[in-house]
Design a protein around this motif. Structure first.
Motif, PDB file in Angstrom:
ATOM      1  N   LYS A  11       0.823  -1.197   0.000  1.00  0.00           N
ATOM      2  CA  LYS A  11       0.000   0.000   0.000  1.00  0.00           C
ATOM      3  C   LYS A  11       0.862   1.253   0.000  1.00  0.00           C
ATOM      4  O   LYS A  11       1.955   1.263   0.556  1.00  0.00           O
ATOM      5  N   ASP A  13       0.842   5.252   1.093  1.00  0.00           N
ATOM      6  CA  ASP A  13       0.181   6.257   1.925  1.00  0.00           C
ATOM      7  C   ASP A  13      -0.180   7.456   1.046  1.00  0.00           C
ATOM      8  O   ASP A  13       0.688   8.163   0.561  1.00  0.00           O
ATOM      9  N   GLU A  16       1.258  10.836   2.096  1.00  0.00           N
ATOM     10  CA  GLU A  16       2.679  10.999   1.788  1.00  0.00           C
ATOM     11  C   GLU A  16       2.896  11.191   0.288  1.00  0.00           C
ATOM     12  O   GLU A  16       3.787  11.934  -0.128  1.00  0.00           O
ATOM     13  N   ASN A  99      -1.163   0.103  -5.720  1.00  0.00           N
ATOM     14  CA  ASN A  99      -1.658  -0.404  -4.440  1.00  0.00           C
ATOM     15  C   ASN A  99      -2.156  -1.830  -4.644  1.00  0.00           C
ATOM     16  O   ASN A  99      -2.809  -2.124  -5.642  1.00  0.00           O
TER      17      ASN A  99
END
Length: 205
Positions: A11, A13, A16, A99
């Protein structure tokens, strides 16, 4: 004894990623070598679109963004960029953050666990993640170390960890009951019950 387990996930973020993009935008706007070449970078739906007046300059924009991703702790394995292509009077590059673990990569990871990991460990593909289980905590930690040592094509993380580590400050001692004025829960950590004596009562009052 119940099985311990953890999930293998891949994954990015989003916060970020946004931070990395905003920092890249700021650098592209401020750098002298990007002046007058139409250089830009921005979200375009789920993709990231980079533009510039030449192939060399749009590649430079890509380099800036990749450096910002690394600084924000995002592996470049999680970013897929295409080749520069002309569009009118400019060149473009489209990139995408990945992702999830696709079926091919999930099968590769399962094979590593099956062939190189402890025999007590079982893995199961669950959508775009893998669940890894065993009655042995040590065996699960060995699998984590094994996967970290592999040069996989994707960036993986371990999540939803169950039973691998004792709860911090966990204790098996009985906590004495307390009858008295209400206190904050935080204070109970340092609460000590002393034997009730005449001296204690005098000191208290």
């Amino acid at each position: 004894m119940a099985d311990s387990s953890f999930d293998i996930v891949s994954k990015v973020d989003k916060m970020e990623a946004d931070n990395a993009l905003n920092q890249a935008i700021k650098e592209v706007e401020q750098r002298y070598d990007f002046k007058g070449v139409g250089a830009s970078i921005a979200w375009s739906g789920e993709k990231i679109l980079m533009k510039a007046s030449s192939e060399e300059r749009v590649k430079a924009v890509l380099d800036v963004f990749q450096s910002k991703l690394v600084k924000r702790g995002i592996s470049l394995k999680s970013f897929v960029d295409g080749d520069p292509y002309p569009s009118g009077k400019e060149y473009r590059i489209e990139g995408e953050l990945k992702n999830g673990i696709d079926q091919e990569q999930a099968k590769k990871i399962s094979k590593i666990i099956r062939e190189e990991g402890p025999k007590s460990v079982k893995s199961q593909i669950q959508g775009d993640e893998l669940r890894v289980q065993s009655k042995s905590r040590d065996d699960l930690q060995e699998v984590m170390a094994l996967l970290k040592s592999k040069d996989l094509d994707i960036d993986i993380q371990f999540g939803n960890v169950v039973g691998l580590q004792p709860v911090e400050n966990e204790t098996t001692e009985e906590v004495p009951s307390y009858v008295g004025p209400a206190v904050d829960l935080v204070d109970l950590k340092n609460f000590v019950i002393y034997p009730l004596t005449a001296r204690n009562i005098d000191e208290a009052y």
